[in-house]
Every structure is written in structure tokens, then in C-alpha cells.
Scaffold this motif. Structure first.
Motif, mmCIF file in Angstrom:
data_model
loop_
_atom_site.group_PDB
_atom_site.id
_atom_site.type_symbol
_atom_site.label_atom_id
_atom_site.label_comp_id
_atom_site.label_asym_id
_atom_site.label_seq_id
_atom_site.Cartn_x
_atom_site.Cartn_y
_atom_site.Cartn_z
ATOM 1 N N THR A 104 35.960 78.312 -50.306
ATOM 2 C CA THR A 104 34.711 78.871 -49.795
ATOM 3 C C THR A 104 35.059 79.909 -48.728
ATOM 4 N N ILE A 105 34.099 80.780 -48.449
ATOM 5 C CA ILE A 105 34.296 81.773 -47.398
ATOM 6 C C ILE A 105 34.642 81.054 -46.088
ATOM 7 N N ALA A 106 33.916 79.989 -45.786
ATOM 8 C CA ALA A 106 34.158 79.238 -44.545
ATOM 9 C C ALA A 106 35.574 78.662 -44.508
ATOM 10 N N GLN A 107 36.044 78.126 -45.609
ATOM 11 C CA GLN A 107 37.401 77.565 -45.656
ATOM 12 C C GLN A 107 38.446 78.663 -45.454
ATOM 13 N N ALA A 108 38.218 79.809 -46.086
ATOM 14 C CA ALA A 108 39.166 80.916 -45.979
ATOM 15 C C ALA A 108 39.228 81.435 -44.548
ATOM 16 N N ILE A 109 38.070 81.543 -43.895
ATOM 17 C CA ILE A 109 38.042 81.998 -42.506
ATOM 18 C C ILE A 109 38.723 80.974 -41.604
ATOM 19 N N ALA A 110 38.509 79.703 -41.878
ATOM 20 C CA ALA A 110 39.171 78.659 -41.090
ATOM 21 C C ALA A 110 40.691 78.714 -41.265
ATOM 22 N N ALA A 111 41.134 79.100 -42.454
ATOM 23 C CA ALA A 111 42.566 79.194 -42.730
ATOM 24 C C ALA A 111 43.192 80.395 -42.030
ATOM 25 N N ASP A 112 42.445 81.512 -41.962
ATOM 26 C CA ASP A 112 42.977 82.722 -41.312
ATOM 27 C C ASP A 112 41.828 83.660 -40.961
ATOM 28 N N GLN A 113 41.510 83.730 -39.684
ATOM 29 C CA GLN A 113 40.393 84.560 -39.243
ATOM 30 C C GLN A 113 40.670 86.063 -39.396
ATOM 31 N N ASN A 114 41.898 86.431 -39.713
ATOM 32 C CA ASN A 114 42.222 87.843 -39.924
ATOM 33 C C ASN A 114 41.540 88.420 -41.154
ATOM 34 N N ILE A 115 40.963 87.558 -42.006
ATOM 35 C CA ILE A 115 40.270 88.090 -43.181
ATOM 36 C C ILE A 115 38.869 88.583 -42.846
ATOM 37 N N ILE A 116 38.362 88.255 -41.667
ATOM 38 C CA ILE A 116 37.000 88.666 -41.304
ATOM 39 C C ILE A 116 36.819 90.180 -41.400
ATOM 40 N N PRO A 117 37.702 91.000 -40.818
ATOM 41 C CA PRO A 117 37.515 92.454 -40.954
ATOM 42 C C PRO A 117 37.557 92.946 -42.403
#
Length: 66
Positions: free
Chosen positions: A9-22
Motif C-alpha cells: 500500500t502507499i502507506a506501507q511504502a512510505i513507512a518503508a522509505d519516506q524518500n518516495i514522497i517527492p
């Protein structure tokens, strides 16, 4: 750090690495705080936004070094 996959999920991916936000923001996916991010996978979100999930994953991998 866990590998980011398109079935996360988007939430899981962000939790794994917040560098994907940009990356998500630059591609018009402003789903960072959206309730859908809790249950929508990267692949599903890409398709909803009219983009190829593999292209999105390529961009994410560039940023996170996978």
C-alpha cells in the motif's frame, strides 16, 4: 529497510522509505495523506492515476536505491 514493491500500500511504502514522497508528489499522486493510501497499492494507485505501474516503480527504485 524493506524493499518497496508495487503490491505494497502507499502507506506501507512510505513507512518503508519516506524518500518516495517527492516521487509520488512529482507524478501528481498527492495521496500521501489520503485515506485511500491506507488500502490502495502502488500498482492500483498508478492505474487510477493513468500511469504505468512499472514506470512508477522504476522512479521509486531510482530514489531508494533498489
Amino acid at each position: 529497510m524493506a524493499a518497496i514493491t508495487k503490491d505494497m500500500t502507499i502507506a506501507q511504502a512510505i513507512a518503508a522509505d519516506q524518500n518516495i514522497i517527492p516521487v509520488l508528489m512529482d507524478m501528481g499522486m498527492h495521496c500521501i495523506g489520503c485515506p485511500a493510501s491506507q488500502g490502495e497499492t502502488i500498482e492500483e494507485a498508478a492505474m487510477v492515476h493513468g500511469m504505468d505501474p512499472d514506470d512508477l516503480m522504476d522512479r521509486i527504485k531510482e530514489v531508494v536505491g533498489q
